[in-house]
Design a protein around this motif. Structure first.
Motif, short mmCIF file in Angstrom:
data_model
loop_
_atom_site.label_atom_id
_atom_site.label_comp_id
_atom_site.label_asym_id
_atom_site.label_seq_id
_atom_site.Cartn_x
_atom_site.Cartn_y
_atom_site.Cartn_z
N LEU A 1 0.85 -1.18 0.00
CA LEU A 1 0.00 0.00 0.00
C LEU A 1 0.89 1.23 0.00
N LYS A 2 0.69 2.09 -0.97
CA LYS A 2 1.54 3.27 -1.12
C LYS A 2 0.93 4.47 -0.41
N THR A 3 -0.37 4.69 -0.61
CA THR A 3 -1.09 5.78 0.03
C THR A 3 -2.43 5.25 0.53
N ILE A 4 -2.78 5.59 1.77
CA ILE A 4 -4.06 5.16 2.33
C ILE A 4 -4.69 6.31 3.12
N ASN A 5 -6.00 6.28 3.24
CA ASN A 5 -6.66 7.29 4.06
C ASN A 5 -6.77 6.79 5.50
N PRO A 6 -7.09 7.68 6.45
CA PRO A 6 -7.11 7.29 7.87
C PRO A 6 -8.08 6.16 8.22
N ALA A 7 -9.09 5.93 7.36
CA ALA A 7 -10.07 4.89 7.67
C ALA A 7 -9.42 3.52 7.81
N TRP A 8 -8.35 3.26 7.07
CA TRP A 8 -7.65 1.97 7.19
C TRP A 8 -7.23 1.71 8.62
N ALA A 9 -6.56 2.68 9.21
CA ALA A 9 -6.08 2.51 10.58
C ALA A 9 -7.24 2.41 11.57
N ALA A 10 -8.29 3.24 11.35
CA ALA A 10 -9.42 3.26 12.28
C ALA A 10 -10.19 1.95 12.25
N VAL A 11 -10.43 1.43 11.05
CA VAL A 11 -11.26 0.22 10.93
C VAL A 11 -10.48 -1.03 11.35
N LEU A 12 -9.20 -1.09 11.00
CA LEU A 12 -8.42 -2.30 11.23
C LEU A 12 -7.60 -2.29 12.52
N ASP A 13 -7.65 -1.16 13.24
CA ASP A 13 -6.88 -1.04 14.50
C ASP A 13 -5.40 -1.30 14.27
N ARG A 14 -4.89 -0.79 13.17
CA ARG A 14 -3.47 -0.92 12.84
C ARG A 14 -2.91 0.47 12.54
N SER A 15 -1.62 0.66 12.78
CA SER A 15 -1.01 1.96 12.53
C SER A 15 -0.80 2.18 11.03
N HIS A 16 -0.72 3.46 10.66
CA HIS A 16 -0.46 3.83 9.27
C HIS A 16 0.87 3.23 8.80
N GLU A 17 1.87 3.29 9.67
CA GLU A 17 3.19 2.76 9.33
C GLU A 17 3.14 1.26 9.07
N GLU A 18 2.42 0.53 9.94
CA GLU A 18 2.32 -0.92 9.75
C GLU A 18 1.65 -1.27 8.43
N LEU A 19 0.60 -0.53 8.10
CA LEU A 19 -0.17 -0.84 6.89
C LEU A 19 0.61 -0.55 5.62
N THR A 20 1.47 0.47 5.64
CA THR A 20 2.19 0.86 4.42
C THR A 20 3.59 0.26 4.32
N SER A 21 4.05 -0.38 5.39
CA SER A 21 5.42 -0.91 5.35
C SER A 21 5.46 -2.41 5.15
N ARG A 22 4.31 -3.09 5.32
CA ARG A 22 4.28 -4.55 5.17
C ARG A 22 3.46 -4.94 3.95
N PRO A 23 3.73 -6.08 3.34
CA PRO A 23 2.92 -6.52 2.19
C PRO A 23 1.44 -6.59 2.56
N PHE A 24 0.58 -6.08 1.68
CA PHE A 24 -0.83 -6.06 2.04
C PHE A 24 -1.42 -7.47 2.12
N ALA A 25 -0.74 -8.47 1.58
CA ALA A 25 -1.24 -9.86 1.71
C ALA A 25 -1.32 -10.29 3.16
N GLU A 26 -0.53 -9.66 4.04
CA GLU A 26 -0.52 -10.05 5.46
C GLU A 26 -1.79 -9.65 6.18
N ILE A 27 -2.55 -8.70 5.63
CA ILE A 27 -3.79 -8.29 6.31
C ILE A 27 -5.03 -8.83 5.59
#
Length: 615
Positions: free
Chosen positions: A135-161
């Motif tokens: 994930l290159k760019t995401i809006n804040p809803a990702w972190a809010a809905v998934l209870d994950r940090s912005h850094e975690e979501l954009t630094s790891r392969p999205f297959a992990e979530i």
């Protein structure tokens, strides 16, 4: 446009430039440029100097602050400066072609700000992702809905979530996007930090530049929508259960009244010593019992829990073999045509149940044509790809279809929607149980297939049964004359394991009459003790649903461990299908469904004892 002439850039301009000057027009004409625009001298001097050196200057967006009454100070221009040369070739001035873009730039910025606010505030997931899985760019809803940090979501392969079961779907979508195609309305679940799955409906589109390696995606949380749908399904299920219970109670009470009443009359006659005409009461009670057995079989078929005995079946041969029965059943006013069934693939099915299903469909078709008409039974081989299978609510693959078409009254959409519900019928009271189509549906689904209804009011109805193709040849069974078989025993010993004493004693009496020796056991443990005793046992008859932690299949397996060549007959009241291998039994094992007739029991026991012993 304007010309700035000489070292002081004396301003000469056309009518198109005048509106940009605002209140400085017409006094600006013939004046030095920076006397007219002193507030921009610092920004534009380097550009003018470049032109003086003979270098053209082009800018798509030049931002300046101008003092123009009634207008904002911020101004934007798209322009090009070109040197103007004299006779010797020296630069004598500059030529400017320019367009003021202030309104468009401000409008674009405001629209962008609105999009940014939407991007920030929405609960939908907006993202830009790369084809290599990040994930290159995401809006804040990702972190809010998934209870994950912005850094975690954009630094790891999205297959992990992504939910493991949805990774294949995701891979297919990414492959489609890489080919430059849009993908709308696909479903992939994401995992919250605690592992809880959240259901999303997604759409995705690749970037206009294939070389960018990115795509854009938006996902909408459909958890609440699914919950509402589940609540609606549950409500509909409870309504169906209520309808089912009411219909079942009504029909069984009628049948029980027939059985109990005739048996009571029989008892009264015997008590009075009247033995004439007793067969009438016996036949009536037996008839009610047979109808009750048929009712339970239809209910089990609808619930996909009937005991099937699937075998490789030549469906074409089966249908052609029903020709006389069908003509006799529907009557002389209805024509029955059987077409295009010769090259049908075989199927792994319970042939008896398919015959019953086709008979039900033909009876329904006849009833839809009160003045007579034509029934067409047509077969076909179908290969369903992913898209076609999705439309039919089936797995992709090869199927054979058997379609029954009538020229009758047709069905309304609301009738089609409820056609498979148990006890739902549009026939007059007393002319239908409402179980025929539900039985057909249950049989098809339990066999790995599907049923579909195609109908139009006034044009007739087509009901198609789809069954999976069997990859092999169907054996052609020899015609069996049941009446010529010898069903008497020769002193063989039969072990009967059933927790219902009434059934155990019934089998004991019947087989004893046929010349067998019968040993009874009330549960699996007692049966195993008999098998361990060394007593002669030629056949094990066991109920599938036994109490005390050991079912009939487990008893049979333990018996085979002690006596590998022992023949086994399972008897069952409904399909504990997993326990008996979903109908796929080992050699030397057979299945008999309750309620069974005495003749059927004797025939089955004789058949299995005549089979050669396995080593």
């Amino acid at each position: 446009m304007f010309i700035g002439w000489g070292a002081n850039h004396i301003l000469l301009y056309n009518d198109g430039y005048a509106p940009m000057l605002a209140d400085r027009h017409p006094d600006a004409l013939g004046c030095p440029f920076f006397d007219v625009w002193p507030e921009v001298q610092e920004e534009l001097t380097p550009l003018f100097d470049a032109v003086a050196r003979g270098e053209p200057v082009h800018m798509a967006d030049l931002s300046l602050e101008l003092d123009r009454p009634g207008r904002p100070r911020e101004a934007h221009f798209a322009f090009s400066y070109t040197p103007v040369r004299g006779e010797p070739g020296d630069v004598e001035g500059l030529f400017c072609a320019c367009t003021e873009t202030t309104e468009r730039v401000i409008a674009d910025r405001e629209a962008s700000a609105a999009r940014d606010r939407l991007f920030e505030m929405t609960r939908d997931l907006f993202g830009v992702a790369t084809f290599d899985g990040y994930l290159k760019t995401i809006n804040p809803a990702w972190a809010a809905v998934l209870d994950r940090s912005h850094e975690e979501l954009t630094s790891r392969p999205f297959a992990e979530i992504i939910h493991p079961d949805d990774l294949a779907t995701t891979a297919d979508v990414v492959e489609t996007l890489m080919q430059g195609e849009l993908v709308h309305q696909f479903y992939v679940r994401l995992l919250k930090a605690d592992g809880t799955p959240v259901a999303f409906a997604w759409s995705a589109v690749p970037d206009a530049d294939p070389a960018s390696g990115i795509f854009y995606t938006v996902g909408r949380d459909i958890t609440e929508e699914q919950n509402r749908e589940e609540m609606l399904r549950q409500s509909q299920k409870m309504e169906a259960v209520g309808q089912l219970t009411g219909g079942l109670a009504h029909d069984f009470n009628n049948l029980l009244t027939g059985m109990m009443g005739n048996l009571e009359l029989l008892q009264m006659r015997l008590a009075r010593g009247r033995t004439d005409d007793l067969d009438r009461f016996i036949s009536a009670a037996q008839g009610a019992g047979r109808r009750a057995a048929s009712l339970t079989q239809r209910l089990l078929a609808f619930s996909r829990r009937q005991t099937l005995d699937p075998k490789p079946t030549d469906v074409s041969r089966l249908i052609r073999g029903m020709d006389e029965l069908l003509h006799r059943t529907v009557g002389p006013e209805t024509i029955v045509d059987i077409v295009d069934t010769v090259d049908l693939w075989p199927a792994m099915i319970d042939g008896t149940q398919l015959e019953s299903a086709l008979l039900n469909l033909c009876i329904n078709a006849r009833d839809a044509m009160p003045g007579g008409g034509r029934i067409t039974i047509e077969g076909g081989n179908k290969r369903l790809d992913q898209r076609a299978a999705l439309l039919h609510d089936m797995d992709p693959g090869e199927y054979l279809s058997i379609c029954v078409t009538d020229s009758g009254t047709g069905m309304e959409p609301q009738v089609i929607a409820r056609a498979f519900e148990p006890f739902y019928t549009t026939k007059p009271i007393g002319q239908g149980t409402g179980l025929g189509l539900s039985m057909v549906y249950g049989f098809a689904r339990q066999s790995g297939g599907q049923v579909r209804i195609y109908s139009e009011l006034g044009m007739g109805t087509t009901i198609c049964i789809y069954l999976p193709r069997y990859d092999g040849d169907a054996p052609h069974d020899a015609v069996d004359d049941a009446s010529s078989k010898e069903i008497k025993g020769s002193g063989e010993t039969v072990l009967v394991v059933d927790d219902e004493a009434t059934i155990r004693h019934l089998i004991d009496e019947v087989l004893d009459e046929q010349g067998y020796t019968v040993i009874g056991a009330g549960d699996g443990a007692a049966g195993i003790k008999v098998l361990q005793s060394g007593a002669r046992i030629d056949l094990l008859i066991t109920d599938v649903g036994l109490p005390n932690g050991m079912n009939g299949r487990q008893v049979a397996d333990a018996a085979r461990a002690l006596r590998p060549s022992l023949r086994v007959l399972f008897i069952t009241g409904y399909a504990e299908n997993a326990a008996v291998g979903n109908g796929h039994l080992e050699p030397g094992m057979e299945l008999l469904t309750k309620p069974f007739t005495i003749e059927a029991l004797c025939m089955k026991v004789a058949d299995i004892l005549r089979q050669p012993l396995s080593s």
